[in-house]
Each structure stands twice: as C-alpha cells, then as structure tokens.
Design a protein around this motif. Structure first.
Motif, PDB file in Angstrom:
ATOM      1  N   GLY A 167       0.809  -1.219   0.000  1.00  0.00           N
ATOM      2  CA  GLY A 167       0.000   0.000   0.000  1.00  0.00           C
ATOM      3  C   GLY A 167       0.835   1.258   0.000  1.00  0.00           C
ATOM      4  O   GLY A 167       0.403   2.315  -0.483  1.00  0.00           O
ATOM      5  N   ILE A 168       2.079   1.178   0.518  1.00  0.00           N
ATOM      6  CA  ILE A 168       2.947   2.348   0.588  1.00  0.00           C
ATOM      7  C   ILE A 168       3.159   2.986  -0.779  1.00  0.00           C
ATOM      8  O   ILE A 168       3.268   4.203  -0.899  1.00  0.00           O
ATOM      9  CB  ILE A 168       4.313   1.987   1.232  1.00  0.00           C
ATOM     10  N   HIS A 169       3.204   2.182  -1.855  1.00  0.00           N
ATOM     11  CA  HIS A 169       3.478   2.744  -3.181  1.00  0.00           C
ATOM     12  C   HIS A 169       2.368   3.708  -3.605  1.00  0.00           C
ATOM     13  O   HIS A 169       2.634   4.834  -4.052  1.00  0.00           O
ATOM     14  CB  HIS A 169       3.629   1.629  -4.210  1.00  0.00           C
ATOM     15  N   GLN A 170       1.120   3.267  -3.465  1.00  0.00           N
ATOM     16  CA  GLN A 170       0.013   4.150  -3.820  1.00  0.00           C
ATOM     17  C   GLN A 170      -0.074   5.324  -2.847  1.00  0.00           C
ATOM     18  O   GLN A 170      -0.273   6.475  -3.265  1.00  0.00           O
ATOM     19  CB  GLN A 170      -1.305   3.384  -3.829  1.00  0.00           C
ATOM     20  N   VAL A 171       0.059   5.041  -1.567  1.00  0.00           N
ATOM     21  CA  VAL A 171      -0.070   6.106  -0.570  1.00  0.00           C
ATOM     22  C   VAL A 171       0.977   7.184  -0.793  1.00  0.00           C
ATOM     23  O   VAL A 171       0.671   8.389  -0.744  1.00  0.00           O
ATOM     24  CB  VAL A 171       0.026   5.518   0.856  1.00  0.00           C
ATOM     25  N   ASP A 172       2.220   6.804  -1.057  1.00  0.00           N
ATOM     26  CA  ASP A 172       3.282   7.796  -1.247  1.00  0.00           C
ATOM     27  C   ASP A 172       2.975   8.689  -2.440  1.00  0.00           C
ATOM     28  O   ASP A 172       3.170   9.908  -2.398  1.00  0.00           O
ATOM     29  CB  ASP A 172       4.633   7.094  -1.422  1.00  0.00           C
ATOM     30  N   MET A 173       2.468   8.106  -3.535  1.00  0.00           N
ATOM     31  CA  MET A 173       2.118   8.923  -4.694  1.00  0.00           C
ATOM     32  C   MET A 173       0.938   9.838  -4.405  1.00  0.00           C
ATOM     33  O   MET A 173       0.968  11.040  -4.723  1.00  0.00           O
ATOM     34  CB  MET A 173       1.805   8.019  -5.897  1.00  0.00           C
ATOM     35  N   VAL A 174      -0.096   9.290  -3.775  1.00  0.00           N
ATOM     36  CA  VAL A 174      -1.315  10.073  -3.554  1.00  0.00           C
ATOM     37  C   VAL A 174      -1.071  11.224  -2.588  1.00  0.00           C
ATOM     38  O   VAL A 174      -1.526  12.351  -2.829  1.00  0.00           O
ATOM     39  CB  VAL A 174      -2.456   9.161  -3.054  1.00  0.00           C
ATOM     40  N   VAL A 175      -0.334  10.987  -1.505  1.00  0.00           N
ATOM     41  CA  VAL A 175      -0.113  12.076  -0.549  1.00  0.00           C
ATOM     42  C   VAL A 175       0.727  13.187  -1.167  1.00  0.00           C
ATOM     43  O   VAL A 175       0.551  14.368  -0.850  1.00  0.00           O
ATOM     44  CB  VAL A 175       0.509  11.591   0.776  1.00  0.00           C
ATOM     45  N   ARG A 176       1.642  12.833  -2.065  1.00  0.00           N
ATOM     46  CA  ARG A 176       2.421  13.877  -2.748  1.00  0.00           C
ATOM     47  C   ARG A 176       1.527  14.696  -3.679  1.00  0.00           C
ATOM     48  O   ARG A 176       1.658  15.928  -3.754  1.00  0.00           O
ATOM     49  CB  ARG A 176       3.587  13.249  -3.511  1.00  0.00           C
ATOM     50  N   LEU A 177       0.632  14.039  -4.385  1.00  0.00           N
ATOM     51  CA  LEU A 177      -0.275  14.760  -5.285  1.00  0.00           C
ATOM     52  C   LEU A 177      -1.242  15.650  -4.515  1.00  0.00           C
ATOM     53  O   LEU A 177      -1.651  16.709  -5.001  1.00  0.00           O
ATOM     54  CB  LEU A 177      -1.043  13.766  -6.147  1.00  0.00           C
ATOM     55  N   LEU A 178      -1.598  15.242  -3.298  1.00  0.00           N
ATOM     56  CA  LEU A 178      -2.521  16.015  -2.472  1.00  0.00           C
ATOM     57  C   LEU A 178      -1.799  16.957  -1.514  1.00  0.00           C
ATOM     58  O   LEU A 178      -2.423  17.533  -0.619  1.00  0.00           O
ATOM     59  CB  LEU A 178      -3.426  15.071  -1.680  1.00  0.00           C
ATOM     60  N   ASP A 179      -0.493  17.108  -1.690  1.00  0.00           N
ATOM     61  CA  ASP A 179       0.313  17.995  -0.840  1.00  0.00           C
ATOM     62  C   ASP A 179       0.151  17.641   0.634  1.00  0.00           C
ATOM     63  O   ASP A 179      -0.015  18.508   1.496  1.00  0.00           O
ATOM     64  CB  ASP A 179      -0.057  19.456  -1.091  1.00  0.00           C
ATOM     65  N   GLN A 180       0.190  16.348   0.921  1.00  0.00           N
ATOM     66  CA  GLN A 180       0.144  15.784   2.277  1.00  0.00           C
ATOM     67  C   GLN A 180      -1.200  15.999   2.982  1.00  0.00           C
ATOM     68  O   GLN A 180      -1.301  15.785   4.196  1.00  0.00           O
ATOM     69  CB  GLN A 180       1.272  16.369   3.167  1.00  0.00           C
ATOM     70  N   ASP A 181      -2.218  16.429   2.253  1.00  0.00           N
ATOM     71  CA  ASP A 181      -3.502  16.785   2.861  1.00  0.00           C
ATOM     72  C   ASP A 181      -4.454  15.586   2.881  1.00  0.00           C
ATOM     73  O   ASP A 181      -5.273  15.404   1.977  1.00  0.00           O
ATOM     74  CB  ASP A 181      -4.135  17.956   2.098  1.00  0.00           C
ATOM     75  N   ILE A 182      -4.342  14.764   3.922  1.00  0.00           N
ATOM     76  CA  ILE A 182      -5.280  13.669   4.154  1.00  0.00           C
ATOM     77  C   ILE A 182      -5.631  13.682   5.643  1.00  0.00           C
ATOM     78  O   ILE A 182      -4.744  13.575   6.490  1.00  0.00           O
ATOM     79  CB  ILE A 182      -4.708  12.299   3.744  1.00  0.00           C
TER      80      ILE A 182
END
Length: 285
Positions: A167-182
């Motif tokens: 899951g880290i692979h998707q999470v790392d990409m998504v959090v970067r695209l969302l500027d860490q906003d989760i």
C-alpha cells in the motif's frame, strides 16, 4: 570512495541497489561493501548477485566499516530498531519504504536524528519514476484537485505488515499529489480486491484501488477544477536509479528533498488504514 552497508537481504531491493552501484557503476564514487541478511542464505545470495565483498553477523558490525547505511526489510516494524545504533553512531541513513510501522516511533527517530545532525531519508521509488514526474507536471495545469484515483497491487493481509507492505506505493504517490492533505481514511474490504477512501481538508475525496488478484500495474487519475489527467505509472529502465542517486546525494552532502511530512504522512495514512481495516469505520489520520 564512500562505503555503504545494507541491513536486510530478504527482498529484491538489496540486490537491485547493489547491482546499480557495484555492477552497473551508475553512481560514481560509491560502493556497497557490506550486507547483513535475515538468514545466512539471504546474505550469501545478496553478496553473490550484488558483488558485495563483506557479510556482517550483526547490523551493529557496520559501525566503523561504512560511511552510510541502508535498511531494507519487508516488514517496516524492523526498520528503525535495526538502524538505531547506527543513528547513534552518526551514520547517514536511507530507510526503505515504509519508513516505519508506527507514527510515534518515526517522529521520535527523526527528532533524534535532528539532535545528532544525522541525515535520514525514506521514500517509495514509484514517485521517483519519470512517468510520475510527468504526471506531477501535468497536474499543475488542473488547478484545485478534486480527486485522485490510484490503482495498484496490494495484499491487505500480507504477513509483512498488511496494507503497509504494498500500500505504501500508492499512498506515497497520492499524498504527494494532495500535498500531504489527508485527514481521514476508510478501508472498504472486498474478497480479494479492496478500496480505500481518503478525505482531505480541502474537500477532495480520493480513492485507492487495492488489487489482490491478477497482474496489475500502477495507474493514477487526477481530477481538478480545470480537467483531468490519467497516467500509467511505468518504470524507468532502471527502476531504482533515481532513488539511489537521491540517497547517495544525501550521503555526500547531508541534504535531502524529503521532509518529516513526506516521510511520516504516508505512515500516518497507512496506520489509519490499518485501524479502519480492523474497525470497519472511518478513521482519523
């Protein structure tokens, strides 16, 4: 020539990194000189395939022998305990993904690294691929992001940390695209395939498709107020090279583009997803 030691030999990353440096000679001035393996066979295999001269019997044996170190276990719970003595010896560290298994542990480790002035970085290699860099360029034209949808392989019941392992692979990409906003997450269990819903303070709602069957690569779609972009996240000719160059640059200069947020936010998201998997409820990050 700076010498690098690697702790962990059970997965493919150790050999891939050693081959990139020792055999392909793609990183000038560095050599992987020592390895510790979870078993003698793991260590011997990595030594032979990566042309690593020395096997150590204990990770602490790297102290005094190497100028920098990498830790590379399948389960993230072993990462920080393995390199804590090296941190205290002020050896620069690359911690393979995920950085750690618990957010509080990671915060304490990075605080101690700052006290000792020891450079530390951690990341998935997926955001280092040229295809992801191009996606980030394209996303700048979209304005405010409304949603990110990612797809990739993930066994949420893996013995190597469940959703943490792939899951880290998707999470790392998504959090970067969302500027860490989760801010909150919810894991939605299927039979072999699952989804995770991610909520942002900005109002964005994003989805990760966690696919447990078939042969599936990584794909990301980003929807913004000005349109959308979709991209298969393909691998560079050498998947590891950009990442290796990044951490070797840190080993040489003490400088890294990674921040506490870029290393710890993925851990916080994964830990919340693990809690949601157990409770079946939406959980705060």
């Amino acid at each position: 020539m700076p010498n690098i030691g690697i702790i962990g030999a059970e997965n493919s990353h150790t050999v891939a990194i050693a081959k990139t440096i020792n055999i392909d000679r793609l990183v000038s001035g560095f050599s992987v000189t020592h390895v510790w393996g979870e078993t003698p066979d793991d260590a011997k295999d990595a030594q032979e395939r990566g042309l690593i001269p020395n096997i150590v019997q204990d990770p602490e044996d790297l102290i005094g022998e190497v100028d920098a170190a990498i830790v590379d276990h399948r389960h993230p719970k072993y990462h920080l305990p393995a390199v804590r003595p090296l941190l205290e010896a002020k050896i620069p560290l690359f911690v393979d993904k995920p950085f750690c298994y618990r957010l509080d542990e990671g915060k304490e480790f990075l605080a101690r690294a700052r006290e000792l002035d020891v450079p530390v970085c951690s990341f998935s290699v997926l955001p280092k691929q040229a295809s992801f860099a191009q996606l980030q360029e394209d996303v700048r034209e979209l304005g405010r992001i409304i949603s990110v949808v990612s797809t990739g392989p993930c066994d949420i019941d893996s013995e190597y940390g469940g959703v943490f392992f792939y899951g880290i692979h998707q999470v790392d990409m998504v959090v970067r695209l969302l500027d860490q906003d989760i801010t909150h997450v919810q894991l939605n269990r299927g039979r072999q395939n699952h989804t995770a819903t991610l909520y942002s303070a900005s109002g964005a709602i994003s989805t990760m498709n966690l696919i447990g069957e078939g042969r599936v690569g990584f794909h990301v779609s980003v929807i913004g107020e000005n349109g959308r972009t979709d991209r298969v996240i393909g691998y560079d000719e050498n998947t590891y090279l950009t990442g290796v160059l990044d951490f070797c640059h840190m080993f040489s200069t003490g400088k890294t583009d990674e921040t506490d947020s870029s290393m710890l936010t993925p851990v916080a998201v994964l830990e919340a997803l693990e809690k949601s998997q157990e409770s079946g409820e939406k959980c705060e990050v």
